[in-house]
Design an enzyme around this catalytic site. Structure first.
Site, PDB file in Angstrom:
ATOM      1  N   GLY A   1       0.734  -1.404  -0.310  1.00 57.70           N
ATOM      2  CA  GLY A   1       0.105  -0.233   0.258  1.00 57.70           C
ATOM      3  C   GLY A   1       0.627   1.438   0.136  1.00 57.70           C
ATOM      4  N   ASP A   2       2.113   1.567   0.714  1.00 60.04           N
ATOM      5  CA  ASP A   2       3.289   2.231   0.667  1.00 60.04           C
ATOM      6  C   ASP A   2       3.637   2.782  -0.209  1.00 60.04           C
ATOM      7  OD1 ASP A   2       2.423   1.419   3.361  1.00 60.04           O
ATOM      8  OD2 ASP A   2       3.849   0.988   3.798  1.00 60.04           O
TER       9      ASP A   2
HETATM   10  O1  F1X Z   1      -0.124  -0.132  12.420  1.00 61.11           O
HETATM   11  P1  F1X Z   1       0.184   0.787  11.192  1.00 61.11           P
HETATM   12  O2  F1X Z   1       1.162   2.102  11.669  1.00 61.11           O
HETATM   13  O3  F1X Z   1      -1.031   0.651  10.925  1.00 61.11           O
HETATM   14  O4  F1X Z   1       0.963  -0.309  10.861  1.00 61.11           O
HETATM   15  C1  F1X Z   1       2.651  -0.556  10.177  1.00 61.11           C
HETATM   16  C2  F1X Z   1       2.848  -1.201   9.422  1.00 61.11           C
HETATM   17  O5  F1X Z   1       2.298  -2.283   9.540  1.00 61.11           O
HETATM   18  O6  F1X Z   1       2.387  -0.879   8.178  1.00 61.11           O
HETATM   19  C3  F1X Z   1       3.877  -1.045   7.341  1.00 61.11           C
HETATM   20  C4  F1X Z   1       3.308  -1.343   5.844  1.00 61.11           C
HETATM   21  O7  F1X Z   1       2.616  -1.044   5.654  1.00 61.11           O
HETATM   22  C5  F1X Z   1       5.501  -1.803   7.498  1.00 61.11           C
HETATM   23  O8  F1X Z   1       6.301  -1.131   7.724  1.00 61.11           O
HETATM   24  C6  F1X Z   1       4.469  -1.649   9.458  1.00 61.11           C
HETATM   25  O9  F1X Z   1       4.664  -2.486  10.713  1.00 61.11           O
END
Ligand code: F1X
Length: 336
Positions: free
Chosen positions: A280-281
């Site tokens: 997603g990122d």
């Molecule tokens: O707990 P959040 O902040 O929703 O998500 C954090 C996370 O799952 O998002 C990234 C992947 O999108 C990972 O690098 C990280 O561990």
């Protein structure tokens, strides 16, 4: 300038299993990888992998291992702007199975005090203030606010930050990528809190548009069968409330992008799925990369899909470079 904020960064520990996860048994791992993560950190990493300068703002403790891990990546375009806080970055665990199934176990994260929250806000605004933003010219400037909020942070913080950023830097484009209460709080303060980009999945879109749970769930199922109408209608409601672009990720059914100018669908490029962490990122980074290169909606959507699928084909939180992009891009169709 592209700036990301990760209020709740993480060290991502990905463990690989030789077969399907069997609850209640002992299983031997075939691999363990540790990488610096958190959604905004990942977006900044993908951008710098692709030759764009990006600044990642994140709270970090003194001698926080995440800072050493980020330094070890030696990414020339990446500037890390840590804001000194008491608690170190959490450790998030991902369990990956050979068929690509990824199970994430995320810690809540160390809480931030009121003073620490104020210091992060200050760092964000200071970074903007030191970079003059030409309005209405390419390349666009972006701030990306991403991920969960750690304990102690009010759920409407992203909504507040959107307001502060708009005031400080008119013309800046803002993406918010979050879920659960912070996403609902953002929606509750529309149109004042409206970002230029959000990236919900089908269920989140339904919740944001105020659909009952069963209809929200049905959005993604309908899209798998090629029925994108309800997704477009729900996204249009949000665009009507001031959000510039709603990019809805629909898993194997690809993604739909809705702006004030129309709606587009992109197929998901076919790649072997290894770990979906960071997909997603990477799609947010792809969208921004295409935008700063002057790409239209179809290009932004297909670049987002290319980066998202590339991330899914890589292990752990390994993030794509242009060389990792799929050979066959998405097919983009204008829906309206
Ligand atoms: O707990 P959040 O902040 O929703 O998500 C954090 C996370 O799952 O998002 C990234 C992947 O999108 C990972 O690098 C990280 O561990």
């Amino acid at each position: 300038m592209i700036l990301t904020l990760t209020p709740n960064p993480s060290l991502d520990r990905t463990v690989s299993l030789p077969g399907p996860l069997q609850r209640g048994t002992v299983q031997r791992l075939t691999g363990v990888v540790m990488e610096p993560g958190g959604k905004g950190v990942n977006v900044a990493r993908v951008l710098s992998n692709s030759g764009r300068a990006a600044t990642a703002v994140l709270p970090a403790a003194e001698h926080d291992p995440i800072l050493a891990a980020l330094g070890a990546l030696e990414l020339p375009g990446l500037t890390v702007h840590p804001v000194l806080v008491t608690g170190a970055a959490r450790i998030n665990t991902a369990v990956t199975e050979p068929d690509g199934t990824t199970t994430k176990l995320n810690e809540l994260g160390a809480g931030l005090s009121e003073q620490e929250i104020a210091a992060v806000e200050h760092a964000l605004l200071e970074t903007l203030a030191t970079t003059p933003l030409p309005v209405g010219t390419l390349p666009h400037h972006w701030a990306v606010l991403s991920g969960s909020l750690p304990p102690g942070v009010p759920t409407n913080w992203y909504a507040r930050l959107v307001g502060l950023l708009r005031e400080a830097a008119p013309g800046l484009r803002i993406a918010v990528d979050t879920s659960d209460e912070p996403l609902a709080a953002l929606a509750a303060e529309l149109p004042d809190s409206a970002p230029d980009l959000i990236k919900p999945n089908g269920e989140e879109l339904g919740q944001l548009a105020g659909l009952p749970a069963d209809r929200a769930m049905a959005l993604e199922e309908g899209a798998v069968e090629g029925n994108y109408g309800p997704v477009v209608d729900a996204a249009r409601l949000l665009v009507g409330l001031g959000i510039g672009a709603v990019m809805v990720t629909l898993g194997p059914a690809g993604a739909v992008l809705v702006t004030a100018d129309g709606a587009w669908h992109a197929t998901a490029p076919e790649v072997p799925v290894v770990s979906t962490v960071g997909a997603g990122d990477s799609s947010v980074a792809g969208y921004i990369l295409a935008d700063v290169n002057g790409g239209d909606e179809a290009e932004r959507l297909s670049t987002a899909m290319a980066y998202g699928s590339a991330a899914a084909s890589l292990p752990g939180t390994t993030l794509p470079t242009p060389a990792d992009l799929p050979e066959h891009p998405s097919v983009v169709t204008r829906l309206s």
